[in-house]
Design a protein around this motif. Structure first.
Motif, PDB file in Angstrom:
ATOM      1  N   PHE A  85     -27.385 -14.061  -7.965  1.00 20.28           N
ATOM      2  CA  PHE A  85     -25.926 -14.106  -7.831  1.00 20.28           C
ATOM      3  C   PHE A  85     -25.421 -15.540  -7.935  1.00 20.28           C
ATOM      4  O   PHE A  85     -24.389 -15.799  -8.581  1.00 20.28           O
ATOM      5  N   ILE A  86     -26.115 -16.494  -7.325  1.00 15.91           N
ATOM      6  CA  ILE A  86     -25.693 -17.901  -7.395  1.00 15.91           C
ATOM      7  C   ILE A  86     -25.696 -18.374  -8.842  1.00 15.91           C
ATOM      8  O   ILE A  86     -24.755 -19.047  -9.299  1.00 15.91           O
ATOM      9  N   GLN A  87     -26.743 -18.027  -9.587  1.00 16.53           N
ATOM     10  CA  GLN A  87     -26.804 -18.418 -11.003  1.00 16.53           C
ATOM     11  C   GLN A  87     -25.703 -17.742 -11.804  1.00 16.53           C
ATOM     12  O   GLN A  87     -25.091 -18.362 -12.686  1.00 16.53           O
ATOM     13  N   TYR A  88     -25.430 -16.480 -11.513  1.00 22.35           N
ATOM     14  CA  TYR A  88     -24.358 -15.733 -12.188  1.00 22.35           C
ATOM     15  C   TYR A  88     -23.003 -16.372 -11.910  1.00 22.35           C
ATOM     16  O   TYR A  88     -22.171 -16.523 -12.813  1.00 22.35           O
ATOM     17  N   LEU A  89     -22.776 -16.774 -10.667  1.00 18.81           N
ATOM     18  CA  LEU A  89     -21.512 -17.405 -10.278  1.00 18.81           C
ATOM     19  C   LEU A  89     -21.328 -18.734 -10.982  1.00 18.81           C
ATOM     20  O   LEU A  89     -20.232 -19.061 -11.455  1.00 18.81           O
ATOM     21  N   GLN A  90     -22.399 -19.519 -11.079  1.00 17.83           N
ATOM     22  CA  GLN A  90     -22.306 -20.851 -11.674  1.00 17.83           C
ATOM     23  C   GLN A  90     -22.275 -20.820 -13.192  1.00 17.83           C
ATOM     24  O   GLN A  90     -21.713 -21.718 -13.825  1.00 17.83           O
ATOM     25  N   ALA A  91     -22.867 -19.789 -13.806  1.00 15.24           N
ATOM     26  CA  ALA A  91     -22.917 -19.711 -15.276  1.00 15.24           C
ATOM     27  C   ALA A  91     -21.548 -19.480 -15.889  1.00 15.24           C
ATOM     28  O   ALA A  91     -21.301 -19.861 -17.033  1.00 15.24           O
ATOM     29  N   GLN A  92     -20.631 -18.844 -15.148  1.00 17.43           N
ATOM     30  CA  GLN A  92     -19.262 -18.571 -15.586  1.00 17.43           C
ATOM     31  C   GLN A  92     -19.218 -17.729 -16.864  1.00 17.43           C
ATOM     32  O   GLN A  92     -18.293 -17.840 -17.658  1.00 17.43           O
ATOM     33  N   ASN A  93     -20.213 -16.884 -17.032  1.00 11.26           N
ATOM     34  CA  ASN A  93     -20.217 -15.897 -18.106  1.00 11.26           C
ATOM     35  C   ASN A  93     -20.256 -14.525 -17.446  1.00 11.26           C
ATOM     36  O   ASN A  93     -21.314 -14.031 -17.059  1.00 11.26           O
ATOM     37  N   TYR A  94     -19.074 -13.927 -17.301  1.00 11.76           N
ATOM     38  CA  TYR A  94     -18.950 -12.716 -16.496  1.00 11.76           C
ATOM     39  C   TYR A  94     -18.707 -11.474 -17.352  1.00 11.76           C
ATOM     40  O   TYR A  94     -18.126 -10.502 -16.888  1.00 11.76           O
ATOM     41  N   SER A  95     -19.139 -11.508 -18.612  1.00  6.52           N
ATOM     42  CA  SER A  95     -18.899 -10.370 -19.503  1.00  6.52           C
ATOM     43  C   SER A  95     -19.706  -9.140 -19.098  1.00  6.52           C
ATOM     44  O   SER A  95     -19.305  -8.012 -19.355  1.00  6.52           O
ATOM     45  N   GLU A  96     -20.861  -9.363 -18.457  1.00  8.59           N
ATOM     46  CA  GLU A  96     -21.713  -8.262 -18.035  1.00  8.59           C
ATOM     47  C   GLU A  96     -21.981  -8.358 -16.537  1.00  8.59           C
ATOM     48  O   GLU A  96     -22.078  -9.458 -15.988  1.00  8.59           O
ATOM     49  N   PRO A  97     -22.106  -7.223 -15.842  1.00  5.39           N
ATOM     50  CA  PRO A  97     -22.436  -7.265 -14.412  1.00  5.39           C
ATOM     51  C   PRO A  97     -23.912  -7.577 -14.206  1.00  5.39           C
ATOM     52  O   PRO A  97     -24.707  -7.546 -15.143  1.00  5.39           O
ATOM     53  N   ILE A  98     -24.267  -7.869 -12.967  1.00  5.59           N
ATOM     54  CA  ILE A  98     -25.670  -8.080 -12.611  1.00  5.59           C
ATOM     55  C   ILE A  98     -26.046  -7.062 -11.536  1.00  5.59           C
ATOM     56  O   ILE A  98     -25.190  -6.545 -10.815  1.00  5.59           O
ATOM     57  N   LYS A  99     -27.349  -6.772 -11.449  1.00  7.29           N
ATOM     58  CA  LYS A  99     -27.858  -5.841 -10.444  1.00  7.29           C
ATOM     59  C   LYS A  99     -28.639  -6.623  -9.401  1.00  7.29           C
ATOM     60  O   LYS A  99     -29.440  -7.504  -9.737  1.00  7.29           O
ATOM     61  N   LEU A 100     -28.395  -6.311  -8.130  1.00  6.39           N
ATOM     62  CA  LEU A 100     -29.077  -6.973  -7.025  1.00  6.39           C
ATOM     63  C   LEU A 100     -29.616  -5.925  -6.066  1.00  6.39           C
ATOM     64  O   LEU A 100     -28.942  -4.924  -5.788  1.00  6.39           O
ATOM     65  N   LYS A 101     -30.802  -6.160  -5.564  1.00  8.49           N
ATOM     66  CA  LYS A 101     -31.320  -5.336  -4.484  1.00  8.49           C
ATOM     67  C   LYS A 101     -30.575  -5.700  -3.200  1.00  8.49           C
ATOM     68  O   LYS A 101     -30.420  -6.878  -2.879  1.00  8.49           O
ATOM     69  N   SER A 102     -30.095  -4.686  -2.510  1.00  5.49           N
ATOM     70  CA  SER A 102     -29.313  -4.937  -1.301  1.00  5.49           C
ATOM     71  C   SER A 102     -30.167  -5.614  -0.240  1.00  5.49           C
ATOM     72  O   SER A 102     -31.314  -5.219  -0.001  1.00  5.49           O
ATOM     73  N   TRP A 103     -29.616  -6.658   0.395  1.00  5.31           N
ATOM     74  CA  TRP A 103     -30.295  -7.359   1.461  1.00  5.31           C
ATOM     75  C   TRP A 103     -29.902  -6.773   2.835  1.00  5.31           C
ATOM     76  O   TRP A 103     -30.339  -7.261   3.863  1.00  5.31           O
ATOM     77  N   ARG A 104     -29.084  -5.701   2.812  1.00  4.40           N
ATOM     78  CA  ARG A 104     -28.644  -5.081   4.060  1.00  4.40           C
ATOM     79  C   ARG A 104     -29.196  -3.663   4.219  1.00  4.40           C
ATOM     80  O   ARG A 104     -29.458  -3.214   5.322  1.00  4.40           O
ATOM     81  N   THR A 105     -29.346  -2.958   3.084  1.00  2.00           N
ATOM     82  CA  THR A 105     -29.818  -1.572   3.128  1.00  2.00           C
ATOM     83  C   THR A 105     -31.088  -1.447   2.295  1.00  2.00           C
ATOM     84  O   THR A 105     -31.077  -1.727   1.089  1.00  2.00           O
ATOM     85  N   THR A 106     -32.172  -1.037   2.917  1.00  2.00           N
ATOM     86  CA  THR A 106     -33.451  -0.906   2.218  1.00  2.00           C
ATOM     87  C   THR A 106     -33.360   0.144   1.116  1.00  2.00           C
ATOM     88  O   THR A 106     -32.869   1.257   1.332  1.00  2.00           O
ATOM     89  N   GLY A 107     -33.806  -0.231  -0.083  1.00  4.56           N
ATOM     90  CA  GLY A 107     -33.820   0.700  -1.208  1.00  4.56           C
ATOM     91  C   GLY A 107     -32.513   0.816  -1.956  1.00  4.56           C
ATOM     92  O   GLY A 107     -32.440   1.522  -2.963  1.00  4.56           O
ATOM     93  N   ALA A 108     -31.464   0.130  -1.503  1.00  9.88           N
ATOM     94  CA  ALA A 108     -30.156   0.213  -2.165  1.00  9.88           C
ATOM     95  C   ALA A 108     -30.055  -0.844  -3.258  1.00  9.88           C
ATOM     96  O   ALA A 108     -30.635  -1.927  -3.161  1.00  9.88           O
ATOM     97  N   THR A 109     -29.310  -0.518  -4.307  1.00  6.54           N
ATOM     98  CA  THR A 109     -29.079  -1.441  -5.419  1.00  6.54           C
ATOM     99  C   THR A 109     -27.577  -1.600  -5.630  1.00  6.54           C
ATOM    100  O   THR A 109     -26.842  -0.609  -5.654  1.00  6.54           O
ATOM    101  N   LEU A 110     -27.139  -2.839  -5.776  1.00  4.89           N
ATOM    102  CA  LEU A 110     -25.722  -3.132  -5.997  1.00  4.89           C
ATOM    103  C   LEU A 110     -25.517  -3.671  -7.406  1.00  4.89           C
ATOM    104  O   LEU A 110     -26.342  -4.441  -7.916  1.00  4.89           O
ATOM    105  N   GLU A 111     -24.423  -3.258  -8.023  1.00  9.74           N
ATOM    106  CA  GLU A 111     -23.994  -3.832  -9.303  1.00  9.74           C
ATOM    107  C   GLU A 111     -22.770  -4.689  -9.017  1.00  9.74           C
ATOM    108  O   GLU A 111     -21.775  -4.204  -8.479  1.00  9.74           O
ATOM    109  N   ILE A 112     -22.843  -5.972  -9.367  1.00  8.78           N
ATOM    110  CA  ILE A 112     -21.780  -6.918  -9.043  1.00  8.78           C
ATOM    111  C   ILE A 112     -21.247  -7.523 -10.329  1.00  8.78           C
ATOM    112  O   ILE A 112     -22.010  -7.954 -11.195  1.00  8.78           O
ATOM    113  N   GLN A 113     -19.917  -7.581 -10.429  1.00  6.82           N
ATOM    114  CA  GLN A 113     -19.276  -8.221 -11.576  1.00  6.82           C
ATOM    115  C   GLN A 113     -18.097  -9.053 -11.100  1.00  6.82           C
ATOM    116  O   GLN A 113     -17.340  -8.648 -10.215  1.00  6.82           O
TER     117      GLN A 113
END
Length: 442
Positions: free
Chosen positions: A152-180
């Motif tokens: 997410f930090i690299q995505y924020l700094q790259a400033q290329n937001y045309s596509e979302p990124i997927k992150l494993k949730s750090w709060r819920t085990t087994g959950a996946t978040l898509e962030i754009q």
């Protein structure tokens, strides 16, 4: 404004008239003293009402607005109406903002409003739950302090937001978040987070199902194909009247085997998004190999040529994968180009990219189909694909391989005039090596 000017004019004329009358009735000194006293009283009046205005501005409420007298009556009246209009506008803005917050709070997706410095201005309850934020405590804090995954930090700094990124949730085990991130306004951003855990599970189940079914089907098909081939080759085992049927069965069995192999290849690529360890691939050797494969597949029906390749050029990548991707384009050109057609292979540089193109004079593709060509199982013409033995997965495999190598595929085509498929890879993967010239014998 016109009334104020007229009042000031009449007040000045009255002052002058009084001074003239005093001068005529008494003397010039008395008239001058009278004028000075009137001016002093006028200034004191202005200072008093300025003080009242300043006092009101400290707590600007309509019910405590001074009334004023003379010119100040008009001034206070104008301020009163402007303040009332401003209050109405603020009430409308506040109402619209409340409606927006209520609507955003009801969204199933998380929403975070960031200012130009990536500080949190507002977030809805879903974002608080998914990202571990607290509107009460975290307002004004940098989002990078609270959402810490390195992707997410690299995505924020790259400033290329045309596509979302997927992150494993750090709060819920087994959950996946898509962030754009969605930029808007003056360097502001809208962060949208979505829980895609269920979608990811379904996609994993789909990939596993395809991989398992393909793997289980490969063995019986191999056995069936082997027996068909054995019976066909055995003298007298197959009557001449049915030999044609055996040939058809062999052909369809081979087609099913190719389909299963492509499904397994695609499944392997999808389940391992990271490319294998890079090796240095001699482009001249690879392209000459592709040229010979194309000539062998064509069996002399096409004019296939390769433009001269600069010696000493190497590319970093997975040898088998890139060979498969480029070979797929060459075999497609051979299959979809009528006999007597021309196929040209070419390697060249464009800006910071390395390009390999396959140009043919085949049947071409209508523009409406081009954007969907890399979708799995998409066919422009099903009957044509059956004739050529295509599985509908080749270009999808090419797309996945190129994505793993930070590249992409460009397609230009016109129905009836041919097509050009171009592989684009970043020049950072290109390696130039000095070419040693053979020394002449003494």
């Amino acid at each position: 404004m016109q009334d104020i000017r007229w009042k000031a004019l009449w007040l000045g004329l009255a002052t002058v008239f009084i001074c003239l009358v005093t001068w005529v009735a008494t003397d010039a000194i008395t008239a001058l003293l009278t004028f000075s006293a009137m001016v002093l009283l006028y200034l004191i009046s202005h200072l008093y009402w300025l003080h009242q205005l300043l006092k009101w501005f400290r707590k600007p409420e309509l019910n405590t607005m001074p009334v004023g007298s003379g010119i100040w009556e008009d001034v206070f009246s104008a301020i009163y109406y402007e303040k009332r209009r401003n209050n109405r506008s603020q009430a409308q803005i506040s109402s619209a903002l409340d409606r927006f917050r209520h609507a955003a709070s009801a969204l199933p997706d998380g929403v975070v409003l960031l200012n130009g410095n990536d500080l949190i201005e507002w977030c809805n309850p879903t974002a608080e739950h998914q990202l571990g934020l607290s509107m009460r405590q975290d307002a004004g804090q940098p989002i990078s302090y609270l959402v810490r995954p390195i992707d997410f930090i690299q995505y924020l700094q790259a400033q290329n937001y045309s596509e979302p990124i997927k992150l494993k949730s750090w709060r819920t085990t087994g959950a996946t978040l898509e962030i754009q991130l969605v930029p808007f306004g003056a360097n502001q951003k809208l962060l949208i987070s979505r829980d895609i855990s269920q979608m990811e599970k379904l996609e994993t189940m789909r990939r596993d199902f395809i991989a398992n079914v393909s793997h289980e089907l490969r063995t019986p098909l191999t056995v069936v194909g082997g027996f068909l081939e054995t019976l066909t080759d055995m003298e007298g085992a197959v009557p001449e009247s049915t030999r044609g049927y055996f040939a058809m069965m062999q052909e369809q069995t081979g087609r099913m085997r190719r389909l299963i192999e492509d499904l397994l290849t695609l499944s392997q690529l999808e389940n391992s998004p990271e490319a294998p360890q890079d090796s240095e691939i001699d482009l001249s050797t690879l392209l000459n190999m592709l040229l010979h494969e194309g000539i062998s597949l064509s069996q002399g029906k096409h004019d296939i040529s390769l433009a001269p390749v600069e010696p000493g050029l190497f590319i970093k990548g997975a040898t088998e994968e890139l060979h498969s991707a480029l070979g797929n384009l060459v075999s497609n050109a051979v299959r979809y180009t009528p006999a007597g057609g021309t196929i040209k292979l070419r390697l060249f540089l464009r800006g910071t990219d390395v390009l390999f193109s396959v140009q043919d004079t085949g049947i071409g593709i209508e523009q409406q189909h081009i954007d969907r060509l890399t979708e799995r199982f998409y066919r422009v013409d099903r009957s044509r694909s059956r004739e050529t033995g295509g599985t509908g997965l080749g270009l999808s495999i090419v797309k996945h391989i190129l994505t793993r190598h930070q590249g992409h595929l460009e397609i230009e085509s016109e129905a009836g005039k041919g097509s050009t498929f171009t592989v684009v890879l970043p020049q950072s993967r290109l390696i130039r090596k000095p070419v040693t010239q053979p020394t002449a014998a003494a």
